[in-house]
Scaffold this motif. Structure first.
Motif, PDB file in Angstrom:
ATOM      1  N   ALA A 104       0.861  -1.190   0.000  1.00 35.22           N
ATOM      2  CA  ALA A 104       0.000   0.000   0.000  1.00 35.22           C
ATOM      3  C   ALA A 104       0.893   1.234   0.000  1.00 35.22           C
ATOM      4  N   GLU A 105       0.272   2.367  -0.222  1.00 35.74           N
ATOM      5  CA  GLU A 105       1.049   3.609  -0.315  1.00 35.74           C
ATOM      6  C   GLU A 105       0.253   4.788   0.227  1.00 35.74           C
ATOM      7  N   ASN A 106       0.919   5.612   1.020  1.00 38.66           N
ATOM      8  CA  ASN A 106       0.370   6.888   1.493  1.00 38.66           C
ATOM      9  C   ASN A 106       1.217   8.024   0.939  1.00 38.66           C
ATOM     10  N   LEU A 107       0.570   9.125   0.578  1.00 33.12           N
ATOM     11  CA  LEU A 107       1.263  10.322   0.112  1.00 33.12           C
ATOM     12  C   LEU A 107       0.835  11.518   0.944  1.00 33.12           C
ATOM     13  N   PHE A 108       1.756  12.455   1.102  1.00 31.67           N
ATOM     14  CA  PHE A 108       1.405  13.707   1.783  1.00 31.67           C
ATOM     15  C   PHE A 108       2.254  14.828   1.207  1.00 31.67           C
ATOM     16  N   GLN A 109       1.612  15.979   1.033  1.00 32.89           N
ATOM     17  CA  GLN A 109       2.330  17.161   0.568  1.00 32.89           C
ATOM     18  C   GLN A 109       2.331  18.192   1.685  1.00 32.89           C
ATOM     19  N   ASN A 110       3.495  18.436   2.244  1.00 27.25           N
ATOM     20  CA  ASN A 110       3.644  19.383   3.335  1.00 27.25           C
ATOM     21  C   ASN A 110       4.384  20.615   2.825  1.00 27.25           C
ATOM     22  N   ASN A 111       4.768  21.516   3.736  1.00 31.11           N
ATOM     23  CA  ASN A 111       5.484  22.733   3.345  1.00 31.11           C
ATOM     24  C   ASN A 111       6.593  23.041   4.344  1.00 31.11           C
TER      25      ASN A 111
ATOM     26  N   GLU B 216       5.003   7.068   1.666  1.00 33.77           N
ATOM     27  CA  GLU B 216       5.126   5.969   2.616  1.00 33.77           C
ATOM     28  C   GLU B 216       4.665   4.685   1.930  1.00 33.77           C
ATOM     29  N   ASN B 217       5.526   3.691   1.860  1.00 35.08           N
ATOM     30  CA  ASN B 217       5.195   2.414   1.238  1.00 35.08           C
ATOM     31  C   ASN B 217       5.207   1.284   2.282  1.00 35.08           C
TER      32      ASN B 217
ATOM     33  N   ASN C  61      -4.594   2.366   5.850  1.00 37.33           N
ATOM     34  CA  ASN C  61      -3.296   1.792   5.504  1.00 37.33           C
ATOM     35  C   ASN C  61      -2.385   1.701   6.727  1.00 37.33           C
ATOM     36  N   ILE C  62      -2.373   2.746   7.526  1.00 39.07           N
ATOM     37  CA  ILE C  62      -1.509   2.766   8.713  1.00 39.07           C
ATOM     38  C   ILE C  62      -1.927   1.708   9.726  1.00 39.07           C
TER      39      ILE C  62
ATOM     40  N   GLU D 191      -0.653  13.344  11.407  1.00 42.21           N
ATOM     41  CA  GLU D 191      -2.007  13.767  11.770  1.00 42.21           C
ATOM     42  C   GLU D 191      -2.889  13.867  10.534  1.00 42.21           C
ATOM     43  N   GLY D 192      -2.316  14.376   9.448  1.00 43.34           N
ATOM     44  CA  GLY D 192      -3.080  14.477   8.205  1.00 43.34           C
ATOM     45  C   GLY D 192      -3.504  13.107   7.706  1.00 43.34           C
ATOM     46  N   TRP D 193      -2.603  12.143   7.773  1.00 44.60           N
ATOM     47  CA  TRP D 193      -2.942  10.779   7.354  1.00 44.60           C
ATOM     48  C   TRP D 193      -4.001  10.165   8.268  1.00 44.60           C
ATOM     49  N   MET D 194      -3.868  10.360   9.569  1.00 43.75           N
ATOM     50  CA  MET D 194      -4.814   9.759  10.506  1.00 43.75           C
ATOM     51  C   MET D 194      -6.203  10.390  10.408  1.00 43.75           C
TER      52      MET D 194
END
Length: 234
Positions: free
Chosen positions: A159-166, A231-232, A206-207, A195-198
């Motif tokens: 599985a895969e999670n993505l996040f775009q932060n700054n 995140e893979n 996925n987590i 936190e964004g993923w949760m």
């Protein structure tokens, strides 16, 4: 005095004490000399300045540029490897909160995740699917990574999670240019990512999938200060 002499006397040009009359052809020659001298003098003048050593100093920086540079100079150094490991630790804390086992760090998955984050940052897109239509399963196979966890009649292939932060949360403008950046710390980026993923049902699932044994996280920063995080799992 005869009439011929009187005529020549009348036709003669007047003469004044201290004056010198030049024939017309002599006057033209003097004009040409003066003109040629002026041209040569100008050529020598400009040649002199052209031969002067040129200054290697950069032009003065404007106030607007100085202000923007000062804001950038205050940017803290971000250790991407430490950020990846910190996100991994926070993921395991979330799993433990829900009674799940921790998952171990996998360098091979990290490299797969890193390549995808770098590709997104370079080509300015944000998606599980690349512009060529390749998803994380393709990236696993291309990297020679095999993932197949069989639980009862179901096979989990990752599985895969993505996040775009700054890198910063806000900026302050002075005279139309950014003079101050509210830079995020490593901890702030890690915490806001998890936190964004949760708070997202799909990423949370996925987590908290019980069967995962390992994961890898890859981070890349784009020129516009966006932070791409992949995140893979397996």
């Amino acid at each position: 005095m005869d009439s011929a002499e009187k005529s020549r006397e009348q036709d003669a040009p007047p003469s004044f004490p201290g004056s010198l009359q030049h024939p017309p052809n002599t006057a033209r020659r003097i004009y040409r000399y003066r003109f040629a001298f002026t041209v040569v003098a100008l050529a020598v003048f400009f040649s002199f300045f052209a031969c002067l050593p040129q200054s290697s100093e950069k032009p003065p920086v404007s106030f607007r540029e100085k202000t923007a540079l000062l804001g950038k100079e205050k940017q803290p150094k971000l250790d991407l490897s430490a950020l990846e490991k910190r996100i991994h630790d926070l993921i395991n804390k979330e799993r433990q909160k829900h009674g799940l086992s921790t998952i171990r760090w996998d360098d091979a998955l990290k490299r797969i995740a890193q390549k995808h984050s770098a590709d997104m940052a370079k080509r300015t897109y944000f998606s599980h699917t690349s512009p060529e239509g390749h998803d994380f399963s393709y990236r696993y196979i291309k990297s020679g990574y095999a993932c197949a966890i069989t639980i009862e009649n179901r096979i989990y292939k990752g599985a895969e999670n993505l996040f775009q932060n700054n890198l910063y949360t806000s900026t302050t403008m002075v005279n139309g240019v950014i003079s101050y950046y509210d830079w995020n710390t490593l901890e702030e980026i890690a915490v806001s990512t998890v936190e964004g993923w949760m708070n997202s049902p799909g990423h949370r699932s996925n987590i908290l999938t019980p069967v995962w044994l390992r994961e890898g996280i890859g981070v890349s920063i784009a020129p516009d200060d966006k932070v791409y995080i992949t995140e893979n799992f397996c």
